[in-house]
Design a protein around this motif. Structure first.
Motif, PDB file in Angstrom:
ATOM      1  N   ARG B 118       0.838  -1.193   0.000  1.00 32.16           N
ATOM      2  CA  ARG B 118       0.000   0.000   0.000  1.00 32.16           C
ATOM      3  C   ARG B 118       0.879   1.252   0.000  1.00 32.16           C
ATOM      4  O   ARG B 118       1.966   1.246   0.577  1.00 32.16           O
ATOM      5  N   GLY B 119       0.379   2.290  -0.629  1.00 28.97           N
ATOM      6  CA  GLY B 119       1.023   3.599  -0.567  1.00 28.97           C
ATOM      7  C   GLY B 119       2.404   3.614  -1.178  1.00 28.97           C
ATOM      8  O   GLY B 119       2.661   2.966  -2.190  1.00 28.97           O
ATOM      9  N   LEU B 120       3.300   4.357  -0.573  1.00 24.36           N
ATOM     10  CA  LEU B 120       4.614   4.602  -1.181  1.00 24.36           C
ATOM     11  C   LEU B 120       5.684   3.653  -0.656  1.00 24.36           C
ATOM     12  O   LEU B 120       6.864   3.837  -0.948  1.00 24.36           O
ATOM     13  N   ARG B 121       5.258   2.618   0.104  1.00 24.97           N
ATOM     14  CA  ARG B 121       6.284   1.736   0.657  1.00 24.97           C
ATOM     15  C   ARG B 121       6.983   0.924  -0.439  1.00 24.97           C
ATOM     16  O   ARG B 121       6.307   0.427  -1.356  1.00 24.97           O
ATOM     17  N   PRO B 122       8.305   0.794  -0.368  1.00 22.87           N
ATOM     18  CA  PRO B 122       9.003  -0.011  -1.379  1.00 22.87           C
ATOM     19  C   PRO B 122       8.763  -1.499  -1.161  1.00 22.87           C
ATOM     20  O   PRO B 122       8.271  -1.907  -0.110  1.00 22.87           O
ATOM     21  N   ALA B 123       9.113  -2.290  -2.174  1.00 30.97           N
ATOM     22  CA  ALA B 123       8.901  -3.728  -2.101  1.00 30.97           C
ATOM     23  C   ALA B 123       9.770  -4.329  -0.996  1.00 30.97           C
ATOM     24  O   ALA B 123      10.947  -3.998  -0.864  1.00 30.97           O
ATOM     25  N   SER B 124       9.166  -5.208  -0.194  1.00 30.83           N
ATOM     26  CA  SER B 124       9.917  -5.839   0.894  1.00 30.83           C
ATOM     27  C   SER B 124      10.570  -7.120   0.387  1.00 30.83           C
ATOM     28  O   SER B 124      10.355  -7.534  -0.756  1.00 30.83           O
ATOM     29  N   ARG B 125      11.357  -7.733   1.251  1.00 34.08           N
ATOM     30  CA  ARG B 125      11.977  -9.004   0.872  1.00 34.08           C
ATOM     31  C   ARG B 125      10.898 -10.059   0.594  1.00 34.08           C
ATOM     32  O   ARG B 125      11.005 -10.842  -0.342  1.00 34.08           O
ATOM     33  N   ALA B 126       9.837 -10.038   1.409  1.00 34.28           N
ATOM     34  CA  ALA B 126       8.743 -11.007   1.211  1.00 34.28           C
ATOM     35  C   ALA B 126       8.094 -10.796  -0.154  1.00 34.28           C
ATOM     36  O   ALA B 126       7.735 -11.754  -0.841  1.00 34.28           O
ATOM     37  N   ASP B 127       7.954  -9.511  -0.568  1.00 37.09           N
ATOM     38  CA  ASP B 127       7.373  -9.221  -1.881  1.00 37.09           C
ATOM     39  C   ASP B 127       8.216  -9.852  -2.983  1.00 37.09           C
ATOM     40  O   ASP B 127       7.708 -10.496  -3.897  1.00 37.09           O
ATOM     41  N   ARG B 128       9.528  -9.651  -2.897  1.00 34.08           N
ATOM     42  CA  ARG B 128      10.405 -10.184  -3.954  1.00 34.08           C
ATOM     43  C   ARG B 128      10.397 -11.704  -3.967  1.00 34.08           C
ATOM     44  O   ARG B 128      10.382 -12.329  -5.027  1.00 34.08           O
ATOM     45  N   ALA B 129      10.388 -12.306  -2.767  1.00 26.59           N
ATOM     46  CA  ALA B 129      10.374 -13.766  -2.694  1.00 26.59           C
ATOM     47  C   ALA B 129       9.092 -14.320  -3.317  1.00 26.59           C
ATOM     48  O   ALA B 129       9.115 -15.326  -4.031  1.00 26.59           O
ATOM     49  N   ALA B 130       7.957 -13.642  -3.063  1.00 30.96           N
ATOM     50  CA  ALA B 130       6.683 -14.110  -3.612  1.00 30.96           C
ATOM     51  C   ALA B 130       6.705 -14.027  -5.133  1.00 30.96           C
ATOM     52  O   ALA B 130       6.196 -14.924  -5.817  1.00 30.96           O
ATOM     53  N   VAL B 131       7.310 -12.966  -5.685  1.00 34.01           N
ATOM     54  CA  VAL B 131       7.387 -12.823  -7.136  1.00 34.01           C
ATOM     55  C   VAL B 131       8.247 -13.944  -7.723  1.00 34.01           C
ATOM     56  O   VAL B 131       7.874 -14.579  -8.716  1.00 34.01           O
ATOM     57  N   GLU B 132       9.376 -14.229  -7.063  1.00 33.47           N
ATOM     58  CA  GLU B 132      10.258 -15.287  -7.566  1.00 33.47           C
ATOM     59  C   GLU B 132       9.548 -16.637  -7.542  1.00 33.47           C
ATOM     60  O   GLU B 132       9.613 -17.399  -8.512  1.00 33.47           O
ATOM     61  N   SER B 133       8.851 -16.936  -6.443  1.00 29.60           N
ATOM     62  CA  SER B 133       8.245 -18.277  -6.373  1.00 29.60           C
ATOM     63  C   SER B 133       7.068 -18.384  -7.343  1.00 29.60           C
ATOM     64  O   SER B 133       6.809 -19.459  -7.873  1.00 29.60           O
ATOM     65  N   ALA B 134       6.369 -17.251  -7.601  1.00 25.02           N
ATOM     66  CA  ALA B 134       5.303 -17.303  -8.604  1.00 25.02           C
ATOM     67  C   ALA B 134       5.885 -17.594  -9.978  1.00 25.02           C
ATOM     68  O   ALA B 134       5.325 -18.373 -10.760  1.00 25.02           O
ATOM     69  N   LEU B 135       7.032 -16.970 -10.287  1.00 21.92           N
ATOM     70  CA  LEU B 135       7.685 -17.217 -11.579  1.00 21.92           C
ATOM     71  C   LEU B 135       8.138 -18.667 -11.682  1.00 21.92           C
ATOM     72  O   LEU B 135       8.024 -19.297 -12.731  1.00 21.92           O
ATOM     73  N   GLU B 136       8.660 -19.209 -10.559  1.00 21.56           N
ATOM     74  CA  GLU B 136       9.088 -20.612 -10.546  1.00 21.56           C
ATOM     75  C   GLU B 136       7.906 -21.531 -10.856  1.00 21.56           C
ATOM     76  O   GLU B 136       8.008 -22.450 -11.663  1.00 21.56           O
ATOM     77  N   LEU B 137       6.767 -21.228 -10.207  1.00 23.50           N
ATOM     78  CA  LEU B 137       5.628 -22.135 -10.318  1.00 23.50           C
ATOM     79  C   LEU B 137       5.114 -22.223 -11.756  1.00 23.50           C
ATOM     80  O   LEU B 137       4.668 -23.280 -12.193  1.00 23.50           O
ATOM     81  N   VAL B 138       5.175 -21.129 -12.519  1.00 24.81           N
ATOM     82  CA  VAL B 138       4.705 -21.196 -13.904  1.00 24.81           C
ATOM     83  C   VAL B 138       5.858 -21.499 -14.857  1.00 24.81           C
ATOM     84  O   VAL B 138       5.688 -21.520 -16.077  1.00 24.81           O
ATOM     85  N   GLY B 139       7.064 -21.728 -14.296  1.00 27.29           N
ATOM     86  CA  GLY B 139       8.189 -22.157 -15.126  1.00 27.29           C
ATOM     87  C   GLY B 139       8.775 -21.062 -15.992  1.00 27.29           C
ATOM     88  O   GLY B 139       9.254 -21.319 -17.099  1.00 27.29           O
ATOM     89  N   LEU B 140       8.744 -19.803 -15.517  1.00 26.61           N
ATOM     90  CA  LEU B 140       9.294 -18.723 -16.327  1.00 26.61           C
ATOM     91  C   LEU B 140      10.388 -17.955 -15.592  1.00 26.61           C
ATOM     92  O   LEU B 140      10.720 -16.821 -15.952  1.00 26.61           O
TER      93      LEU B 140
END
Lengths: 334, 270
Positions: B118-140
């Motif tokens: 929300r708002g102007l907060r930068p991406a946290s470590r959890a945000d980046r980890a979630a993006v990586e694992s989503a990419l892993e799951l679809v194989g991209l």
């Protein structure tokens, strides 16, 4: 030339060119992403009416231009949101209404074409101290909101439906971009003029996206091109006017320099994209049949000069309309 | 990736509860009298011919289309006061993931994380980890830095699914994710959905052709002309689209526009 740079008016002009060049492409990137590249132009024309209102009523034309351009932005966003008129047609209406209104009201104000021309084509060298504060303040607002809310603005422009289901206030962010575009127009008005405003928002983005692979790289590159063209164009204009006694207006010089950046990056972008397309793997579909090539005196290999394109678990060598895959002693036609 | 059911104490609590739902578009009632209850962990497909209201139903369930009548609750909360948008993962019907400006695969997927940021907060470590694992799951994961415009249509569809995954939702809406997608990509997609389903997510899928997704389906809902005509165990797609409209011609809401691919003289296979 060096003496010219010491002049306070020139220093003010350089500062104005720099911050305008920094701020305009930030909003321009969102406009290009929404395929609304001409929105800035439409708002620029509306701002002509705002300037004319200022000349007529005696208010500061910069502030009346901001007010009218913001109203225009809200109106076009409302039209787009309702979906009654295509964005294209709404823009055209804005263009004509704004320009006609501006020219008519300027006539009423009996200011004549000369005053209006300062705003139409810019007059960066006549910027006053208060104009500089105005420019710096608004440019700061544009950059802070444009970059600070990048994830939100990016998502809304990328996919409205998704953004809505993600709980973002899509209408609010759309309105914010339109209002920021209107503010950008009035900030850039003194630098390049209302008729060329949109160029400073859009052309740096066009140059930057030739080489970029990501949104952030595009916006960063566009800001660099915009700031460089702003300062560079002003210096070129000053140099030609001072040393060669030519009358070169800074506004067009800035825009032409940005266009030159596009002309320089475009062929590189075309080459990069073509190469990317040619190197794209062939889809791996299960097939039973394949054709064995008998006579083939050429030996394919990593250095044979033919593009080797990944295809499933092997590579196909592409030449003369064939896709040859090594298979034991012979090649298969894939 | 969040995988907990909506309420662990009640494993079968309804995630979606639509009663007497109706949607009116431009004065024409498009959906009528639709009741739909989806329980936690179910994999439901919405089938029906073009114009039967499948997409409209999904848009109504996600709040994109207002209901003209009826009530909708998501996770037990009426839609009007529903704020837990991070529990929803939406894959809209789209031709692709590209836009007017080059965009990397990771940027598109990261935008799915906004349901939790929300708002102007930068991406946290959890945000980046979630993006990586989503990419892993679809194989991209290996394409993360590439521009989405260079991906094939099927890969772009997988990017959109990864975007929905990134927010860690437990209820997924997918609108025609396999349309125009080649078989290997459909299989990759089925793999990702299978993993989600196994982890307890609730999935609502609109589709014309199930293909490799068929074994995953728990329940099928068939719409025809804006009404629910079947709700029960999975059907063969031919049953859903064939037997229920033996009359010649189309009775959908597209006013007389017939695509060149449509044949009037033979049964359309979707």
């Amino acid at each position: 030339m060096i003496e010219l740079l010491r002049e306070p008016f020139m220093q003010r002009a350089l500062l104005a060119a720099l911050v305008t060049g920094l701020a305009a492409p930030v909003i321009g990137t969102y406009l290009v992403q929404r395929r609304l590249a001409l929105l800035g132009d439409g708002l620029g024309h509306v701002a002509v009416t705002g300037v004319a209102l200022g000349l007529w009523t005696g208010f500061a034309p910069t502030w009346t231009a901001v007010a009218v351009a913001v109203l225009g932005a809200v109106a076009i966003e409302a039209i787009r949101d309702r979906g009654h008129t295509s964005g294209d047609l709404a823009l055209a209406l804005l263009f004509y209404g704004g320009l006609a209104g501006g020219v008519m009201i300027t006539g009423l104000a009996e200011q004549g074409a000369v005053t209006l021309q300062r705003y139409l084509f810019g007059s960066i060298t006549s910027i006053s101290i208060s104009d500089i504060w105005f420019t710096l303040g608004l440019a700061l607002v544009i950059v802070v909101l444009g970059l600070g809310l990048l994830p939100q603005l990016f998502t809304v422009a990328q996919d409205q439906d998704f953004a809505k289901v993600a709980g973002l206030n899509v209408r609010g962010y759309n309105l914010l971009v339109a209002v920021l575009a209107a503010v950008t127009v009035t900030v850039a008005m003194r630098t390049v003029g209302l008729l060329l405003v949109s160029a400073l928002m859009i052309v740096p983005v066009a140059a930057s996206q030739q080489l970029a692979r990501s949104f952030r790289a595009t916006i960063g590159g566009a800001v660099a091109v915009g700031a460089g063209a702003g300062v560079g164009g002003l210096l070129v204009a000053a140099y030609l006017s001072e040393e060669h006694d030519l009358t070169v207006a800074p506004g067009p010089a800035i825009v032409l320099l940005a266009l030159a950046c596009f002309v320089a990056t475009w062929p590189v972008g075309v080459l990069l994209r073509r190469r990317q397309r040619r190197r794209r793997p062939f889809p791996a579909l299960p097939t039973d049949e394949h054709l064995v090539i008998d006579a083939h005196d050429h030996v394919h290999g990593p250095d044979c000069g033919h593009p080797a394109i990944p295809h499933g678990d092997h590579v196909d060598y592409v030449h003369d309309g064939h896709r040859h895959a090594p298979h034991g002693e012979h090649y298969d036609e894939h | 990736m969040s995988s907990s059911p909506s309420d662990p104490s009640v494993p079968d609590s309804p995630v979606i509860d639509l009663r007497d739902g109706a949607v009116v578009i431009a004065g024409r009632p498009v959906l009528r009298r639709v009741d739909l209850t989806v329980r936690s962990g179910e994999f439901v497909t919405l089938l029906g011919p073009n114009g039967s209201g499948k997409s409209t139903l999904v848009r109504a369930l996600t709040g994109l289309r207002p209901l003209a009548r009826g009530t909708l609750t998501l996770f037990g909360t009426p839609l009007e006061s529903f704020r837990d948008w991070h529990r929803l993962g939406f894959v809209p019907q789209r031709a692709g993931a590209a836009s007017g400006v080059p965009t990397s695969v990771r940027e598109v997927v990261a935008s799915g994380r906004l349901t939790r940021r929300r708002g102007l907060r930068p991406a946290s470590r959890a945000d980046r980890a979630a993006v990586e694992s989503a990419l892993e799951l679809v194989g991209l994961a290996d394409r993360a830095k590439d521009s989405v415009a260079t991906l094939s249509g099927g890969q772009q569809q997988r990017v959109l699914i990864a975007r929905a995954l990134a927010g860690g939702p437990d209820l997924f809406f997918l609108d025609e994710p396999t349309a125009g997608v080649d078989l290997p990509n459909q299989q990759a997609l089925a793999g990702a959905l299978h993993a989600l389903s196994e982890a307890g997510s609730t999935i609502v899928l609109v589709t014309h052709e199930l293909g490799p997704l068929a074994p995953l389906v728990d329940r099928t809902v068939v719409l025809r002309d804006g009404c629910k005509v079947y709700d029960g165990p999975p059907l063969a797609v031919d049953d859903a689209h064939g037997h229920h409209h033996p009359e010649a011609g189309r009775h959908d809401h597209h006013p007389g526009v017939i695509a060149p691919m449509d044949r009037r003289d033979e049964e359309v296979t979707w």
